[in-house]
Design an enzyme around this catalytic site. Structure first.
Site, PDB file in Angstrom:
ATOM      1  N   ASN A 132      10.334   0.235 -12.366  1.00 30.43           N
ATOM      2  CA  ASN A 132       9.149   0.313 -12.967  1.00 30.43           C
ATOM      3  C   ASN A 132       8.526  -1.527 -13.244  1.00 30.43           C
ATOM      4  O   ASN A 132       8.714  -1.842 -13.739  1.00 30.43           O
ATOM      5  CB  ASN A 132       9.307   0.757 -14.090  1.00 30.43           C
ATOM      6  CG  ASN A 132       9.301   2.606 -13.774  1.00 30.43           C
ATOM      7  OD1 ASN A 132      10.660   2.600 -12.766  1.00 30.43           O
ATOM      8  ND2 ASN A 132       8.760   3.269 -13.858  1.00 30.43           N
TER       9      ASN A 132
ATOM     10  N   TYR B 219       7.528  12.207  -3.449  1.00 30.17           N
ATOM     11  CA  TYR B 219       6.858  10.677  -3.529  1.00 30.17           C
ATOM     12  C   TYR B 219       8.589   9.295  -2.856  1.00 30.17           C
ATOM     13  O   TYR B 219       7.866   9.017  -2.165  1.00 30.17           O
ATOM     14  CB  TYR B 219       6.816  10.071  -5.097  1.00 30.17           C
ATOM     15  CG  TYR B 219       6.748   8.650  -5.447  1.00 30.17           C
ATOM     16  CD1 TYR B 219       6.508   7.787  -4.541  1.00 30.17           C
ATOM     17  CD2 TYR B 219       7.384   8.025  -6.357  1.00 30.17           C
ATOM     18  CE1 TYR B 219       6.208   5.988  -4.248  1.00 30.17           C
ATOM     19  CE2 TYR B 219       7.383   6.936  -6.692  1.00 30.17           C
ATOM     20  CZ  TYR B 219       6.423   6.188  -5.394  1.00 30.17           C
ATOM     21  OH  TYR B 219       6.638   4.030  -5.772  1.00 30.17           O
TER      22      TYR B 219
ATOM     23  N   THR C 268      10.704   1.415  -4.208  1.00 25.28           N
ATOM     24  CA  THR C 268      11.044   1.257  -5.447  1.00 25.28           C
ATOM     25  C   THR C 268      12.350   1.715  -5.314  1.00 25.28           C
ATOM     26  O   THR C 268      13.106   2.280  -4.945  1.00 25.28           O
ATOM     27  CB  THR C 268       9.882   2.823  -5.938  1.00 25.28           C
ATOM     28  OG1 THR C 268      10.686   3.107  -7.074  1.00 25.28           O
ATOM     29  CG2 THR C 268       9.951   4.109  -4.710  1.00 25.28           C
ATOM     30  N   ASP C 269      13.459   2.345  -6.302  1.00 27.27           N
ATOM     31  CA  ASP C 269      14.232   2.489  -7.117  1.00 27.27           C
ATOM     32  C   ASP C 269      14.545   3.621  -7.317  1.00 27.27           C
ATOM     33  O   ASP C 269      15.631   3.960  -7.178  1.00 27.27           O
ATOM     34  CB  ASP C 269      14.567   1.643  -8.190  1.00 27.27           C
ATOM     35  CG  ASP C 269      14.046   2.229  -9.572  1.00 27.27           C
ATOM     36  OD1 ASP C 269      12.478   2.219  -9.483  1.00 27.27           O
ATOM     37  OD2 ASP C 269      13.982   1.328 -10.742  1.00 27.27           O
ATOM     38  N   GLU C 270      13.601   4.344  -7.090  1.00 31.65           N
ATOM     39  CA  GLU C 270      12.992   5.616  -6.773  1.00 31.65           C
ATOM     40  C   GLU C 270      13.999   6.782  -5.792  1.00 31.65           C
ATOM     41  O   GLU C 270      14.205   7.524  -6.400  1.00 31.65           O
ATOM     42  CB  GLU C 270      11.887   6.205  -7.370  1.00 31.65           C
ATOM     43  CG  GLU C 270      11.260   6.127  -8.493  1.00 31.65           C
ATOM     44  CD  GLU C 270      10.256   6.904  -8.668  1.00 31.65           C
ATOM     45  OE1 GLU C 270       9.815   8.198  -8.697  1.00 31.65           O
ATOM     46  OE2 GLU C 270       9.305   5.892  -9.544  1.00 31.65           O
TER      47      GLU C 270
ATOM     48  N   ALA D 199       0.837  -1.371   0.367  1.00 25.81           N
ATOM     49  CA  ALA D 199      -0.247   0.094   0.145  1.00 25.81           C
ATOM     50  C   ALA D 199       0.783   0.725  -0.209  1.00 25.81           C
ATOM     51  O   ALA D 199       1.641   1.243   1.102  1.00 25.81           O
ATOM     52  CB  ALA D 199      -0.563   0.023   0.949  1.00 25.81           C
TER      53      ALA D 199
ATOM     54  N   ARG E  19       8.700  17.440 -16.472  1.00 22.36           N
ATOM     55  CA  ARG E  19       8.010  16.909 -15.277  1.00 22.36           C
ATOM     56  C   ARG E  19       8.410  17.660 -14.274  1.00 22.36           C
ATOM     57  O   ARG E  19      10.108  17.286 -14.517  1.00 22.36           O
ATOM     58  CB  ARG E  19       7.156  15.423 -14.319  1.00 22.36           C
ATOM     59  CG  ARG E  19       7.272  15.323 -13.192  1.00 22.36           C
ATOM     60  CD  ARG E  19       8.007  13.790 -13.212  1.00 22.36           C
ATOM     61  NE  ARG E  19       6.571  13.393 -13.292  1.00 22.36           N
ATOM     62  CZ  ARG E  19       6.874  11.804 -13.022  1.00 22.36           C
ATOM     63  NH1 ARG E  19       7.522  11.221 -13.389  1.00 22.36           N
ATOM     64  NH2 ARG E  19       5.901  11.221 -13.989  1.00 22.36           N
TER      65      ARG E  19
ATOM     66  N   GLY F  97      11.874  18.495 -12.066  1.00 23.15           N
ATOM     67  CA  GLY F  97      12.935  16.959 -10.907  1.00 23.15           C
ATOM     68  C   GLY F  97      12.525  15.962 -11.632  1.00 23.15           C
ATOM     69  O   GLY F  97      13.116  15.080 -11.014  1.00 23.15           O
TER      70      GLY F  97
ATOM     71  N   TYR G 215       6.250  13.597 -21.645  1.00 21.45           N
ATOM     72  CA  TYR G 215       7.006  14.744 -21.361  1.00 21.45           C
ATOM     73  C   TYR G 215       8.803  15.120 -22.108  1.00 21.45           C
ATOM     74  O   TYR G 215       9.284  13.985 -22.550  1.00 21.45           O
ATOM     75  CB  TYR G 215       7.217  13.624 -19.688  1.00 21.45           C
ATOM     76  CG  TYR G 215       5.748  13.817 -18.831  1.00 21.45           C
ATOM     77  CD1 TYR G 215       5.555  15.360 -18.445  1.00 21.45           C
ATOM     78  CD2 TYR G 215       6.148  12.742 -18.038  1.00 21.45           C
ATOM     79  CE1 TYR G 215       4.834  14.846 -18.024  1.00 21.45           C
ATOM     80  CE2 TYR G 215       5.313  12.983 -17.102  1.00 21.45           C
ATOM     81  CZ  TYR G 215       4.482  13.918 -17.042  1.00 21.45           C
ATOM     82  OH  TYR G 215       3.329  14.148 -16.097  1.00 21.45           O
TER      83      TYR G 215
ATOM     84  N   GLU H  65       1.356   5.594  -1.558  1.00 21.63           N
ATOM     85  CA  GLU H  65       0.088   6.520  -2.885  1.00 21.63           C
ATOM     86  C   GLU H  65       1.382   6.551  -3.827  1.00 21.63           C
ATOM     87  O   GLU H  65       2.764   6.843  -3.427  1.00 21.63           O
ATOM     88  CB  GLU H  65       0.144   8.217  -1.799  1.00 21.63           C
ATOM     89  CG  GLU H  65      -0.419   7.813  -1.213  1.00 21.63           C
ATOM     90  CD  GLU H  65      -1.832   8.335  -2.331  1.00 21.63           C
ATOM     91  OE1 GLU H  65      -2.060   8.581  -3.397  1.00 21.63           O
ATOM     92  OE2 GLU H  65      -2.595   8.425  -1.225  1.00 21.63           O
ATOM     93  N   SER H  66       1.830   6.347  -5.303  1.00 18.82           N
ATOM     94  CA  SER H  66       2.722   6.340  -5.871  1.00 18.82           C
ATOM     95  C   SER H  66       3.576   7.023  -6.866  1.00 18.82           C
ATOM     96  O   SER H  66       3.878   6.613  -7.799  1.00 18.82           O
ATOM     97  CB  SER H  66       3.236   4.433  -6.105  1.00 18.82           C
ATOM     98  OG  SER H  66       1.932   4.473  -7.058  1.00 18.82           O
TER      99      SER H  66
ATOM    100  N   LYS I  99       9.085   7.220   0.281  1.00 15.99           N
ATOM    101  CA  LYS I  99       9.181   6.003  -0.019  1.00 15.99           C
ATOM    102  C   LYS I  99      10.965   5.762   1.206  1.00 15.99           C
ATOM    103  O   LYS I  99      11.406   4.672   1.784  1.00 15.99           O
ATOM    104  CB  LYS I  99       9.170   5.353  -1.235  1.00 15.99           C
ATOM    105  CG  LYS I  99       8.102   5.144  -1.887  1.00 15.99           C
ATOM    106  CD  LYS I  99       7.387   4.319  -1.196  1.00 15.99           C
ATOM    107  CE  LYS I  99       7.717   2.644  -0.931  1.00 15.99           C
ATOM    108  NZ  LYS I  99       6.534   2.180  -0.963  1.00 15.99           N
TER     109      LYS I  99
END
Length: 339
Positions: free
Chosen positions: A184, A155, A128-130, A86, A278, A280, A212, A88-89, A159
């Site tokens: 992803n 986001y 995430t890898d982010e 769960a 977008r 950043g 983008y 917000e992604s 995380k």
């Protein structure tokens, strides 16, 4: 190698979302001795239809918030593991309003860790890898579990915060936890706000897709079924306290992915519009998943991206009733942003 953990009654948070619901399907299909309690708030990205038709004696849906400590106190006892999907992604949403991301991704993780601590429940944290920021387009390096955290967006910073909480609760309180950071995902049941489903559904609706910036941003794609298999391996055989990266050597630029979608759907590869970038926007993600392979023997099965993309396009074409209701609202929101 630690003795394999054999869960019989697990909680899957966010189990009505994209990646979570695919994991629930995987467990039901591949691990018949395991019962799944899905805990989902059913926000806009959570759809109970994603798990409809699964056997009632194997899957139970509890509608609720991971931030609700009282609810967790009632639901968590009697389970032997929590797999926490769960979140917000969506990066664009986090830029517009970070507050739900802080609440769900940080406070929600805290509440789950406290519940695991109180009831001695094993915990796997899906990240995430982010959290690692981005790499230069001409950099041969890939993210590893030792890469420093350099999140770019609201986001990814929430995380990253949640990952650090997991590490602290393991070290300080002995919570039996593992973490995975994945690249992803693509596949069925993904909300139409995300890159591949948005482009596919635009074409299905006769609308020119939008891209983008310069389109050179690179993402490392993995089929969600491979992600599900990896999470199960880490949950059941991973070393407590360790972080594993999940990837499939699927680096592709956004421009290449969009053109592949257009060509596979019978459109010109240049039949799209450019839109402003977008803020950043990370340039490149790339995962080194060798630890997962070397320790647990896992490797991806869906290695043909073109085949996986064909299957994904076919799923959206065959399930218009699943996404059409959300499509109009999603595109109206993007239109306000000029995207």
């Amino acid at each position: 190698m630690e003795e394999a953990f054999e869960p019989t009654n697990i909680i899957v948070t966010g189990g009505c979302g994209f990646i979570g619901s695919n994991f629930v399907h995987h467990v039901v299909r591949e691990h018949p001795k395991t019962h799944v309690t899905v805990l989902d708030k059913l926000t806009y990205a959570g759809n109970p239809g994603n798990i409809a038709g699964l056997p009632a004696d194997r899957v139970e849906l509890v509608v609720g918030d991971v931030c609700d400590a009282e609810l967790l106190g009632r639901v968590v006892p009697g389970h032997d593991a929590i797999v926490h999907f769960a979140a917000e992604s969506h990066n664009d949403n986090s830029i517009l309003d970070p507050s739900p991301f802080v609440r769900t991704n940080v406070e929600g993780t805290y509440q789950l860790l406290e519940a695991c601590r109180a009831h001695d429940v094993r915990y796997h944290h899906v990240s995430t890898d982010e959290v690692y920021g981005d790499l230069a387009l001409d950099d041969p390096a890939r993210f590893t579990p030792e890469s420093p955290y350099r999140p770019s967006s609201p986001y990814s910073s929430t995380k990253a915060s949640s990952d650090l909480l997991v590490r602290a609760w393991h070290r300080t309180y002995g919570v039996r936890a593992t973490i995975s950071n994945c690249s992803n995902n693509y596949g069925p049941y993904q909300h139409v706000e995300k890159f591949i489903p948005r482009q596919v559904t635009n074409v299905l609706c006769g609308v020119r897709p939008k891209l983008y910036g310069d389109g050179a941003n690179v993402r490392d794609w993995i089929h969600t079924e491979d992600h599900s298999r990896a999470v199960w391996e880490i949950l059941t055989r991973g070393r407590i306290g360790e972080t594993y990266l999940i990837g499939a050597d699927g680096e592709r630029s956004n421009l290449d992915v969009l053109r592949a979608i257009l060509e596979r759907m019978g459109r010109s590869p240049d039949d799209f519009d450019w839109v402003r970038d977008r803020p950043g926007h990370d340039r490149r993600y790339a995962i080194d998943w060798s630890k997962l392979h070397d320790e647990l023997g896992w490797e991806p099965v869906h290695t043909d991206f073109s085949e996986g993309l064909d299957q994904t396009i076919a799923w959206y074409a065959d399930h218009r009733d699943w996404w059409e209701g959300a499509k109009e609202a999603t595109e109206a929101k993007y239109a306000k942003q000029g995207q």
